[in-house]
Design a protein around this motif. Sequence first.
Motif, short mmCIF file in Angstrom:
data_model
loop_
_atom_site.label_atom_id
_atom_site.label_comp_id
_atom_site.label_asym_id
_atom_site.label_seq_id
_atom_site.Cartn_x
_atom_site.Cartn_y
_atom_site.Cartn_z
N UNK A 125 97.45 30.60 -114.92
CA UNK A 125 96.68 30.77 -116.24
C UNK A 125 96.76 32.36 -115.88
N UNK A 126 98.04 32.80 -115.58
CA UNK A 126 98.22 34.03 -115.44
C UNK A 126 99.92 33.99 -115.89
N UNK A 127 100.48 35.24 -116.20
CA UNK A 127 102.05 35.55 -116.25
C UNK A 127 102.69 36.20 -114.51
N UNK A 128 103.58 35.25 -114.53
CA UNK A 128 104.88 35.35 -112.85
C UNK A 128 105.02 37.00 -113.52
N UNK A 129 105.10 38.06 -113.33
CA UNK A 129 106.01 38.93 -113.08
C UNK A 129 107.11 39.34 -112.66
N UNK A 130 106.58 39.24 -111.11
CA UNK A 130 107.87 39.26 -109.97
C UNK A 130 107.05 38.25 -109.04
N UNK A 131 108.34 37.77 -108.25
CA UNK A 131 108.07 36.12 -107.22
C UNK A 131 109.21 36.94 -106.66
N UNK A 132 108.88 36.67 -105.48
CA UNK A 132 109.72 36.74 -103.55
C UNK A 132 109.55 35.34 -103.11
N UNK A 133 111.21 35.91 -102.57
CA UNK A 133 111.96 34.21 -101.87
C UNK A 133 111.46 34.31 -100.65
N UNK A 134 110.86 33.38 -100.47
CA UNK A 134 110.70 33.37 -98.84
C UNK A 134 110.70 31.48 -97.79
N UNK A 135 112.42 31.09 -97.59
CA UNK A 135 112.87 30.23 -97.40
C UNK A 135 112.73 29.34 -99.07
N UNK A 136 112.57 28.39 -99.14
CA UNK A 136 112.44 27.17 -99.89
C UNK A 136 110.90 27.62 -101.54
N UNK A 137 110.35 28.73 -100.82
CA UNK A 137 108.96 28.62 -101.49
C UNK A 137 109.59 30.09 -102.71
N UNK A 138 108.76 30.09 -103.63
CA UNK A 138 108.85 30.89 -104.58
C UNK A 138 106.91 31.62 -104.02
N UNK A 139 107.24 33.08 -103.87
CA UNK A 139 105.47 33.02 -103.73
C UNK A 139 105.40 34.32 -105.11
N UNK A 140 104.49 33.88 -105.68
CA UNK A 140 103.93 35.07 -107.23
C UNK A 140 103.51 36.61 -106.80
N UNK A 141 104.61 37.58 -106.86
CA UNK A 141 103.82 38.72 -105.83
C UNK A 141 103.53 40.13 -106.93
N UNK A 142 104.19 39.81 -108.66
CA UNK A 142 103.49 41.24 -109.07
C UNK A 142 102.68 40.12 -110.31
N UNK A 143 101.62 39.38 -110.77
CA UNK A 143 100.82 38.30 -111.24
C UNK A 143 99.79 39.34 -112.79
N UNK A 144 100.34 38.96 -113.42
CA UNK A 144 99.34 39.55 -114.84
C UNK A 144 98.62 38.77 -115.36
N UNK A 145 97.59 38.54 -116.07
CA UNK A 145 96.50 38.40 -116.69
C UNK A 145 95.99 38.91 -117.15
N UNK A 146 94.98 37.92 -118.73
CA UNK A 146 93.86 38.41 -119.29
C UNK A 146 92.65 38.19 -118.77
N UNK A 147 91.96 39.39 -118.60
CA UNK A 147 90.26 39.50 -118.72
C UNK A 147 89.47 39.96 -119.57
#
Length: 745
Positions: A285-307
């Motif tokens: 329920x948000x836009x992932x503007x930037x994700x980081x890689x850790x092994x085979x995982x994609x970690x959302x780091x900068x998330x933008x959402x309307x509130x």
Amino acid sequence: MALLDSHVFRGLASFVFSLAVVLCPGRSSGDVAASELTVELGVSGVWKLGHAVPARITLPPELAGQAQYVVFESIDGDGVNVRYQQKISGVSSENSDFWMTVRIGRNKTPLSVRVYDDEPSEGEPVASGQLLGDEVVGLPSDQRLVLVLGETMGLEEVVRSSVEGGASFTIAQVSQAKGLPIDWRTLAGYDLAVLSSAGDELINSLTEPQIACLDTWVRRGGRSIVCLGTGEPLPEILLKWIPGEVEGLINVRNPGAIEALVPTEFPLRNLAVNRIGFPAGEVPPAEILLALRSGNQSLPWWISTAYGHGKIDVIASDLANDTLAQWPDRNLLWKKLVGDSLGANRGDESPLAKNVSDTSYLGYDDLAGQLRATLDVFGGVRVVSFGQLAAVLLGILVIVGPVDYFVSVRWLGRPQFSWFFAGAVLVAACIALTWFYLSIRPNEIRVNTAQIIDIDTRSGDVNGSLWAHVYSGTARTVDVQVVDNQAESVGATLQLDWQPLPGRGLGGLKSMQSLSSGMPAYSVIASSGESNAVSVQGVGVPAAGTKCFSSTWLSHTEIVGQSELQELDVADQLSGQLVNPLSVDLREPALFYHNWYYSLDSRIPAGGSFTIAPDRIPQGITRRLNRRRVIDDADMITPWQPADRGNLDRLLELMMFYSAANGPTYTSLHHRFHHQLDHSHLMDSDLAVLIARVDDPWASVQVDAGGQGGVEVVQETDRAWCRILIPVKPPERELSRFRADGSSR
């Protein structure tokens, strides 16, 4: 004998003075308390001219149970004294602080505060305090302002530095919970709020009114950046703001995506990142503007959402941790994070600086000034221009000059007749001008209003902004109040105050001229009832002049129908059923989604619907906002005229979507004073925005001429536009992908 008389007199005087002290203990205690009463303006001493200002007042502990009312005497933008009055509540001998909301229209103007143990009109103050002129210095009304709760995390490194668009800003830092106000209106002048869960001790110590203040401000269109530290559990307000679940820390050895975000030559290593998970099988329920890689995982780091109508950016790391604190280019990262909130979309582009000089003759350089000038036009009031006045004076001079000479000397041959002729002409001119003035100046009170109502169909929350201009043909005092007209509204909270004018024009906040013209002081009185309504009483309106007011309100309404809209798999467009969620007809509706707009029927009845077929082709959003037209195979934009006072509907539309319309270059005006009304950021969310005009205003202004019976009040212009948020389902292709994966992490 004289010496004896002197001693007797002194003794008698001492006795009388002692008797007065004994018989008047209340007055004496008030005098003592006055020296102990303290007043603090703003957040950490930071506040802006013309905006709602939080004033924290500290009572002496011995008066905590005695004080009932407080009166804060300020000055409005016209230089007229205004008294803010409210009932004191929530104080005790252990906590004798309380908040009140005021506006201040002039810098370096002495302000006073008085506390009463009864109705202010029925007694003397038991305590008083004063702020000297040198203590009353606020920021300009258009200054960028950032609220920081806890650590600044290096944000101060870019204060008053060049960010996108060349903006500069000021930080108001809250280091103790008691420093945060409880009225969301006092945050309306802020562009951004920054919080960190690393300061969870501070956030957890906030009171419910303070949390509601922050939450309401964001829902009404505010913007916030939340940085996640290592503290657990998360504060309650952050649990509501984060669009997912924090599942623990992961050490990312090579956060190269952050390095790619900014131009840097310094590598980052070993960054602690909070893993944010979303419900399995669902689209985040948000836009992932930037994700980081850790092994085979994609970690959302900068998330933008309307509130609500606002926007929250969640950063999955604490920007004050050692890794980022020691990174030389952390300031570049901050510029990227705050640029959207403090930069180009707020109207600081360099082309605007060049264009503003072209509109300086208007006396305003902000859309708020054009709105005020537009509402100052009354159809029932005839305005005599300077050219017409000059023509009348020139005509009188011609008659008493050449015409008089021709008639008296050349025609009649009696020069002495000139005295009678000129006198008769001047008397007749005075009578005619007096009659003309009385005929064009209506005796009744006339009111112009405009309002923008924001409605969230997901929650039923309603918040509105209203501007009202009251005209009077003769000088008089009036009482003004705003009332909610909607029977479906629940728990309406309305506020009313004088309307500021930013800029250096006549009556502007930066102007040193006073327009008071001997107008009496008036009162802004907060009701102690359940509605928390505010009335303005005894405000003076000059002859053939206006007084300007602004109002905001919060309420909840019943949603009578929900739309079923879904984004298509291609072209970023919509299909489905659009439903009017209100119990009133929607006029001239238009639907905005991302960079598109859909033209609809001229009227959608209450509870009615409109089908958007998959093959319906929308138009670019600038076609609507900039009135783009194709003329002779050329794409033409209808120019915006900053001096135009006859297009209120378009002006309100531009205030609602200033950035999406490329407002700085298109209008040649700023949009800083009411910047919270610009919801262009919603064009980047998964929400559709339906705008429409309604015939019946959501709120109305009531004007009472007091003891002057028989005075008619005429409502002239009364324009109300709704901005309705409608959720949109993701494309079927995206839904299928997440269902197949079984996870959205």
